[in-house]
Write a protein that holds these residues in place. Structure first.
Motif, PDB file in Angstrom:
ATOM      1  N   SER A   1       0.278  12.197  -9.892  1.00 55.20           N
ATOM      2  CA  SER A   1      -0.567  13.530  -9.659  1.00 55.20           C
ATOM      3  C   SER A   1      -0.034  14.755 -10.020  1.00 55.20           C
ATOM      4  O   SER A   1      -0.691  15.689  -9.663  1.00 55.20           O
ATOM      5  CB  SER A   1      -1.279  13.084  -8.481  1.00 55.20           C
ATOM      6  OG  SER A   1      -0.610  13.544  -7.355  1.00 55.20           O
ATOM      7  N   GLU A   2       1.501  14.901  -9.983  1.00 54.22           N
ATOM      8  CA  GLU A   2       1.984  16.236 -10.396  1.00 54.22           C
ATOM      9  C   GLU A   2       1.930  17.039  -9.079  1.00 54.22           C
ATOM     10  O   GLU A   2       2.127  18.250  -9.342  1.00 54.22           O
ATOM     11  CB  GLU A   2       1.716  16.801 -11.582  1.00 54.22           C
ATOM     12  CG  GLU A   2       1.558  16.132 -12.889  1.00 54.22           C
ATOM     13  CD  GLU A   2       1.008  16.906 -14.098  1.00 54.22           C
ATOM     14  OE1 GLU A   2       0.829  18.128 -14.006  1.00 54.22           O
ATOM     15  OE2 GLU A   2       1.194  16.365 -15.071  1.00 54.22           O
ATOM     16  N   GLN A   3       1.866  16.547  -8.082  1.00 60.23           N
ATOM     17  CA  GLN A   3       1.838  17.241  -6.615  1.00 60.23           C
ATOM     18  C   GLN A   3       3.261  17.012  -6.054  1.00 60.23           C
ATOM     19  O   GLN A   3       4.269  16.596  -6.938  1.00 60.23           O
ATOM     20  CB  GLN A   3       0.736  16.527  -5.611  1.00 60.23           C
ATOM     21  CG  GLN A   3      -0.597  16.549  -6.197  1.00 60.23           C
ATOM     22  CD  GLN A   3      -1.559  16.096  -4.977  1.00 60.23           C
ATOM     23  OE1 GLN A   3      -1.291  16.513  -4.102  1.00 60.23           O
ATOM     24  NE2 GLN A   3      -2.614  15.292  -5.389  1.00 60.23           N
ATOM     25  N   LEU A   4       3.612  17.666  -4.830  1.00 57.04           N
ATOM     26  CA  LEU A   4       4.826  17.447  -4.293  1.00 57.04           C
ATOM     27  C   LEU A   4       5.317  16.124  -4.145  1.00 57.04           C
ATOM     28  O   LEU A   4       4.350  15.377  -3.684  1.00 57.04           O
ATOM     29  CB  LEU A   4       4.921  18.532  -3.108  1.00 57.04           C
ATOM     30  CG  LEU A   4       4.374  19.877  -3.091  1.00 57.04           C
ATOM     31  CD1 LEU A   4       4.095  20.420  -1.531  1.00 57.04           C
ATOM     32  CD2 LEU A   4       5.558  20.721  -3.766  1.00 57.04           C
ATOM     33  N   PRO A   5       6.591  15.826  -4.520  1.00 58.52           N
ATOM     34  CA  PRO A   5       7.129  14.469  -4.164  1.00 58.52           C
ATOM     35  C   PRO A   5       6.744  14.294  -2.851  1.00 58.52           C
ATOM     36  O   PRO A   5       6.959  14.778  -1.899  1.00 58.52           O
ATOM     37  CB  PRO A   5       8.423  14.701  -4.471  1.00 58.52           C
ATOM     38  CG  PRO A   5       8.534  15.736  -5.384  1.00 58.52           C
ATOM     39  CD  PRO A   5       7.740  16.910  -5.152  1.00 58.52           C
ATOM     40  N   THR A   6       6.157  12.840  -2.698  1.00 59.03           N
ATOM     41  CA  THR A   6       5.749  12.303  -1.247  1.00 59.03           C
ATOM     42  C   THR A   6       5.886  10.677  -1.290  1.00 59.03           C
ATOM     43  O   THR A   6       5.675   9.971  -2.322  1.00 59.03           O
ATOM     44  CB  THR A   6       4.041  12.558  -1.147  1.00 59.03           C
ATOM     45  OG1 THR A   6       3.885  14.027  -1.245  1.00 59.03           O
ATOM     46  CG2 THR A   6       3.715  12.182   0.377  1.00 59.03           C
TER      47      THR A   6
ATOM     48  N   LEU B   1       0.991  -1.280   0.099  1.00 60.61           N
ATOM     49  CA  LEU B   1       0.002   0.107  -0.034  1.00 60.61           C
ATOM     50  C   LEU B   1       0.743   1.220   0.119  1.00 60.61           C
ATOM     51  O   LEU B   1       0.370   2.298  -0.635  1.00 60.61           O
ATOM     52  CB  LEU B   1      -0.926  -0.002   1.252  1.00 60.61           C
ATOM     53  CG  LEU B   1      -2.265  -1.045   1.186  1.00 60.61           C
ATOM     54  CD1 LEU B   1      -2.857  -0.954   2.478  1.00 60.61           C
ATOM     55  CD2 LEU B   1      -3.052  -0.234   0.156  1.00 60.61           C
ATOM     56  N   ALA B   2       1.980   1.401   0.823  1.00 62.21           N
ATOM     57  CA  ALA B   2       2.886   2.346   0.704  1.00 62.21           C
ATOM     58  C   ALA B   2       3.416   2.668  -0.586  1.00 62.21           C
ATOM     59  O   ALA B   2       3.504   3.867  -1.100  1.00 62.21           O
ATOM     60  CB  ALA B   2       4.043   2.080   1.552  1.00 62.21           C
ATOM     61  N   ALA B   3       3.782   1.767  -1.290  1.00 65.18           N
ATOM     62  CA  ALA B   3       4.232   1.883  -2.655  1.00 65.18           C
ATOM     63  C   ALA B   3       3.239   2.404  -3.703  1.00 65.18           C
ATOM     64  O   ALA B   3       3.194   3.385  -4.385  1.00 65.18           O
ATOM     65  CB  ALA B   3       4.729   0.458  -3.454  1.00 65.18           C
ATOM     66  N   CYS B   4       1.983   2.055  -3.549  1.00 63.97           N
ATOM     67  CA  CYS B   4       1.008   2.448  -4.245  1.00 63.97           C
ATOM     68  C   CYS B   4       0.386   4.014  -3.962  1.00 63.97           C
ATOM     69  O   CYS B   4       0.300   4.742  -4.793  1.00 63.97           O
ATOM     70  CB  CYS B   4      -0.593   1.475  -4.119  1.00 63.97           C
ATOM     71  SG  CYS B   4      -0.162  -0.049  -4.741  1.00 63.97           S
ATOM     72  N   LEU B   5       0.538   4.204  -2.742  1.00 62.29           N
ATOM     73  CA  LEU B   5       0.217   5.686  -2.408  1.00 62.29           C
ATOM     74  C   LEU B   5       1.269   6.604  -3.077  1.00 62.29           C
ATOM     75  O   LEU B   5       1.206   7.705  -3.305  1.00 62.29           O
ATOM     76  CB  LEU B   5       0.145   5.695  -1.060  1.00 62.29           C
ATOM     77  CG  LEU B   5      -1.151   5.376  -0.408  1.00 62.29           C
ATOM     78  CD1 LEU B   5      -1.251   4.947   0.987  1.00 62.29           C
ATOM     79  CD2 LEU B   5      -2.431   6.469  -0.706  1.00 62.29           C
ATOM     80  N   SER B   6       2.733   6.189  -2.797  1.00 65.69           N
ATOM     81  CA  SER B   6       3.662   6.956  -3.312  1.00 65.69           C
ATOM     82  C   SER B   6       3.782   7.133  -4.789  1.00 65.69           C
ATOM     83  O   SER B   6       3.757   8.168  -5.296  1.00 65.69           O
ATOM     84  CB  SER B   6       5.074   6.050  -2.955  1.00 65.69           C
ATOM     85  OG  SER B   6       5.153   6.125  -1.546  1.00 65.69           O
ATOM     86  N   ASP B   7       3.070   6.044  -5.503  1.00 63.93           N
ATOM     87  CA  ASP B   7       2.995   6.298  -7.174  1.00 63.93           C
ATOM     88  C   ASP B   7       1.930   7.446  -7.247  1.00 63.93           C
ATOM     89  O   ASP B   7       1.913   7.865  -8.179  1.00 63.93           O
ATOM     90  CB  ASP B   7       2.555   4.676  -7.496  1.00 63.93           C
ATOM     91  CG  ASP B   7       3.716   3.806  -7.712  1.00 63.93           C
ATOM     92  OD1 ASP B   7       4.749   4.220  -7.386  1.00 63.93           O
ATOM     93  OD2 ASP B   7       3.451   2.605  -7.790  1.00 63.93           O
ATOM     94  N   TYR B   8       0.820   6.986  -6.616  1.00 64.77           N
ATOM     95  CA  TYR B   8      -0.223   8.041  -6.597  1.00 64.77           C
ATOM     96  C   TYR B   8       0.201   9.504  -6.828  1.00 64.77           C
ATOM     97  O   TYR B   8      -0.200  10.270  -7.505  1.00 64.77           O
ATOM     98  CB  TYR B   8      -1.430   7.904  -5.648  1.00 64.77           C
ATOM     99  CG  TYR B   8      -2.395   9.066  -5.629  1.00 64.77           C
ATOM    100  CD1 TYR B   8      -3.274   9.075  -6.574  1.00 64.77           C
ATOM    101  CD2 TYR B   8      -2.273  10.087  -4.808  1.00 64.77           C
ATOM    102  CE1 TYR B   8      -4.232  10.139  -6.602  1.00 64.77           C
ATOM    103  CE2 TYR B   8      -3.315  11.089  -4.711  1.00 64.77           C
ATOM    104  CZ  TYR B   8      -4.353  11.086  -5.652  1.00 64.77           C
ATOM    105  OH  TYR B   8      -5.150  12.240  -5.732  1.00 64.77           O
ATOM    106  N   PHE B   9       0.881   9.854  -5.790  1.00 66.65           N
ATOM    107  CA  PHE B   9       1.574  11.341  -5.701  1.00 66.65           C
ATOM    108  C   PHE B   9       2.409  11.421  -6.830  1.00 66.65           C
ATOM    109  O   PHE B   9       2.586  12.554  -7.388  1.00 66.65           O
ATOM    110  CB  PHE B   9       2.243  11.462  -4.280  1.00 66.65           C
ATOM    111  CG  PHE B   9       1.016  11.726  -3.300  1.00 66.65           C
ATOM    112  CD1 PHE B   9       0.928  13.212  -2.977  1.00 66.65           C
ATOM    113  CD2 PHE B   9       0.352  10.811  -2.642  1.00 66.65           C
ATOM    114  CE1 PHE B   9      -0.234  13.637  -2.044  1.00 66.65           C
ATOM    115  CE2 PHE B   9      -0.494  11.110  -1.657  1.00 66.65           C
ATOM    116  CZ  PHE B   9      -0.652  12.553  -1.533  1.00 66.65           C
TER     117      PHE B   9
END
Length: 297
Positions: free
Chosen positions: A148-153, A137-145
């Motif tokens: 999404s062209e938001q700040l690297p997260t 899940l951590a990898a999936c959420l990191s991929d989402y950001f």
């Protein structure tokens, strides 16, 4: 005495990166106590609870954040809500005969999708979707950001059925480091160190010790923790409103089909709200939900 469930923000003084830590115990236990989850499902649900709390810490809004993962696999649903006030609740649906004791995200939720919804009390609702294509899940959420062209997260999450912990790092707009190369190098350095965290360290160390172990050569400022708690938003009034939304004719027909009593169950906390003919008549007469008729509660 153990520190209550909380999130805690930190900043790196010499670079443009912020972080957030979350620790869940009691609230996680309340969620798991409502349903008999197999260990792999309980772990995924704990990680999603931690992720929701971390995300709320990054947003400046008054309202509700919802993370909902769906798949056609052994776990068709994971759903977590965290309010800006720190109220958490969550639920999972699973097929017990398909859950292997050692299964991970990809096996439990193949071809899954994760939906992130920000529902402010005032303002526009926002929703984003990402495929559950990572190993965790951590990898999936990191991929989402990243998409999404938001700040690297970046996210790091861990849960073991008793505790759920999480770490988030997020780049900030340029202020201390202006050059793109310097910013990229700083981000790479801090995330590489975070990648060395083991599940045992994340689950077993307090925040100050964890940050010192990772970043003892960095200037890190740790802020006061913000409390989190399990709290369900269901109520008799909300259940009554759902009945009223059906319209009087449909509500009365449902009442007849159910043998004279409509029972509305909260999937999150197992609370039951009962409405008989007198209650339904009172609702549509404008008398409100009031107290349950007779001695029911």
């Amino acid at each position: 005495m153990p520190v209550p469930d909380h999130t805690q923000r930190f900043l790196f003084d010499d670079t443009d990166v912020r972080g957030e830590l979350v620790a869940l115990g009691e609230s996680y236990g309340h969620v798991l106590a409502k349903h008999p989850y197999p260990e792999p499902v309980a772990q995924l649900l704990g990680e999603l609870l931690a992720a929701a709390a971390l995300l709320v810490g990054t947003l400046k809004f008054d309202g509700l954040l919802i993370l909902q993962a769906r798949s056609a696999g052994a776990v068709p649903l994971l759903m977590v809500e965290c309010s800006s006030d720190g109220d958490l609740r969550g639920i999972a649906r699973y097929h017990a005969d398909q859950v292997s004791p050692t299964a991970g995200l990809r096996e439990l939720m193949p071809e899954g999708m994760l939906t992130l919804t920000v529902d402010p009390r005032a303002g526009q609702r926002y929703q984003g979707i990402v495929g559950l294509e990572g190993e965790t899940l951590a990898a999936c959420l990191s991929d989402y950001f990243a998409q999404s062209e938001q700040l690297p997260t970046r996210f790091w999450l861990s849960a073991d059925g008793r505790r759920a912990r999480g770490l988030l790092l997020q780049a900030l707009p340029p202020e201390r480091l202006k050059e793109p190369e310097a910013r990229a190098a700083s981000w790479q350095h801090l995330t590489t160190l975070a990648d060395t965290l083991t599940a045992e360290e994340m689950l077993g160390l307090d925040n100050a010790t964890l940050l010192h172990r990772l970043y003892h050569e960095e200037a890190v400022r740790l802020f006061d923790p913000r409390p989190l708690r399990f709290r369900c938003s269901c109520s008799r009034e909300r259940s009554a409103a759902a009945l009223v939304s059906l319209g009087q004719a449909d509500a009365e027909q449902l009442l007849q089909e159910k043998g004279g009593e409509v029972v509305i169950d909260c999937q999150f906390c197992n609370q039951r709200y009962r409405f008989d003919a007198a209650d339904v008549a009172q609702l549509f007469a404008g008398g409100g939900s009031g107290a349950p008729s007779g001695t029911r509660h």
